[in-house]
Design an enzyme around this catalytic site. Sequence first.
Site, PDB file in Angstrom:
ATOM      1  CG  ASP A 241      23.427  41.208  53.870  1.00 11.49           C
ATOM      2  OD1 ASP A 241      22.221  40.928  53.894  1.00 11.49           O
ATOM      3  OD2 ASP A 241      24.319  40.375  54.115  1.00 11.49           O
ATOM      4  CD  GLU A 242      25.267  43.478  47.846  1.00  9.04           C
ATOM      5  OE1 GLU A 242      26.021  42.610  47.398  1.00  9.04           O
ATOM      6  OE2 GLU A 242      24.021  43.329  47.940  1.00  9.04           O
TER       7      GLU A 242
ATOM      8  CE  LYS B 215      20.527  42.452  46.642  1.00 15.45           C
ATOM      9  NZ  LYS B 215      21.526  42.349  47.731  1.00 15.45           N
TER      10      LYS B 215
ATOM     11  CG  ASN C 106      17.750  32.879  51.151  1.00 10.03           C
ATOM     12  OD1 ASN C 106      16.930  33.339  50.364  1.00 10.03           O
ATOM     13  ND2 ASN C 106      18.882  32.348  50.762  1.00 10.03           N
TER      14      ASN C 106
ATOM     15  N   GLY D  48      16.490  39.445  52.877  1.00  9.47           N
ATOM     16  CA  GLY D  48      15.746  40.452  53.633  1.00  9.47           C
ATOM     17  C   GLY D  48      16.064  41.829  53.113  1.00  9.47           C
ATOM     18  CG  HIS D  49      15.666  43.098  49.554  1.00  9.29           C
ATOM     19  ND1 HIS D  49      15.381  42.940  48.223  1.00  9.29           N
ATOM     20  CD2 HIS D  49      16.827  42.415  49.762  1.00  9.29           C
ATOM     21  CE1 HIS D  49      16.312  42.199  47.655  1.00  9.29           C
ATOM     22  NE2 HIS D  49      17.189  41.861  48.571  1.00  9.29           N
TER      23      HIS D  49
ATOM     24  CD  GLN E  30      20.221  35.371  48.333  1.00 10.90           C
ATOM     25  OE1 GLN E  30      19.870  35.115  47.202  1.00 10.90           O
ATOM     26  NE2 GLN E  30      19.374  35.301  49.344  1.00 10.90           N
TER      27      GLN E  30
ATOM     28  CB  ALA F 120      17.135  42.251  57.037  1.00  9.26           C
TER      29      ALA F 120
ATOM     30  N   GLY G 297      19.020  38.083  61.886  1.00  5.20           N
ATOM     31  CA  GLY G 297      19.535  38.817  63.040  1.00  5.20           C
ATOM     32  C   GLY G 297      20.991  38.521  63.347  1.00  5.20           C
TER      33      GLY G 297
ATOM     34  NE  ARG H 195      23.722  41.988  57.072  1.00  7.99           N
ATOM     35  CZ  ARG H 195      22.808  42.938  56.983  1.00  7.99           C
ATOM     36  NH1 ARG H 195      23.147  44.198  57.174  1.00  7.99           N
ATOM     37  NH2 ARG H 195      21.557  42.637  56.709  1.00  7.99           N
TER      38      ARG H 195
ATOM     39  N   GLY I  91      22.137  57.225  53.917  1.00 11.06           N
ATOM     40  CA  GLY I  91      21.266  56.827  55.016  1.00 11.06           C
ATOM     41  C   GLY I  91      20.188  55.900  54.501  1.00 11.06           C
TER      42      GLY I  91
END
Length: 425
Positions: A13-14, A16, A38, A40-41, A225, A300, A303, A306, A416
């Site tokens: 979740d960085e 990417k 699994n 989500g980008h 991931q 993403a 839901g 985190r 952003g």
Amino acid sequence: MAVRIIIGAQWGDEGKGKIVDLLSAETDYVVRYQGGANAGHTLKFDDKTIVLHLIPSGMFNGDSKCIIGNGVVIDPTALVEEIKEVEELVDINLKERLFISNSAHVILPYHKVLDQVKEKNRGSDAIGTTGRGIGPAYVSKVSRIGIRMGDLLNQEELEDKIRRNLADINDALKHVYNEPELDADEMIEQLKAATATIKDYICNTTQILHEAIEANEPILLEGAQGSLLDVDHGTYPYVTSSSPTAGGACTGSGIPPLAITHSLGITKAYCTRVGNGPFPTELDDKDGEKLRKNGQEFGATTGRPRRCGWLDLVALKYAVRLNGMNELALTKMDVLDDFETIKVCTHYELDGETIHHFPSDSEDVQRLQPVYKSFPGWQTDTRNISSFDDLPENAKSYIKFIEEYIGVDFTIVSTGPKRTETIVR
């Protein structure tokens, strides 16, 4: 010619997807090399927002060819839905730009069921999986009973493999888990419908990439991931089922290690984690909640909220060494814009001893006490800044300290979610 890996340097979740989207305008091939739906980008461009789960994030900026590599596990039904979503969002001829490895393994309905019932039976020891069948699909792969995308093109053999696999699985569902058995005919018909849509995309993608390397065409390898979720090098057993690290990029695409020229690590200006497992800098206070709110830190794909905490430089340096990262991208700087004080973890205390390395044992990681260095916040909006020199002095000091600690510079600073909200150094 450049072959660049985009790797998550934390627990995923960085951001990417945004970086891949940004860099894809300068590359000929974008390759997703591991994981499944699994991941989500999230991409934001123009007035559009889309979350990709399997299709590489290079589809919308430039005309690069996008490859789903052999290291990915693919849910055919989810892929069909994603293809339709992309086609409805933008005018793209996917038949010319999307390629799927015939060696990538297939996630079948029985993988999802096994994922969910096993997680349920773990009780308080649950991993926190998404329940999308990723782990069981990789189990089938290494057990040598997996079904690959190329198998979808041979209906007779496909049906035989499904029925043989399901005989064992139904036996376990009935007698071990007390769950209803699954119907092979229903599963086969579902696969037929999905295959009709995706069959023309299936091919030998490793051969395509080898030819691209010989032709000196730039390639971007996209991981899902993050490094600390790597099945070998992460906080096992609270990890994903594949290798998001640099080694996984090679095995998951067929590209040889000596072809890699750049290893770009992506890190947030703070830390997050989804699911269970140790998280040394996690905050259960107003600062943690503020990070979650400011950063809209919700999965993403699922839901799920985190878990949030301060940036962990010890863990980040571990990821840099593990992947041979020679460049970094810092994302979500703007999330820290209104903090009066910002902290980073510079070392740990473990059982009364000071340590400067990330332990390999998750039980040790669970007992770590982070030691922080505090920085004054900049308390001003950074979203519209496009030059590093124009950042507030406190923001520049924060970034420079991280660079000096890690020993690698940030070539990209994201302020952003949009492409335009990016500083390229």
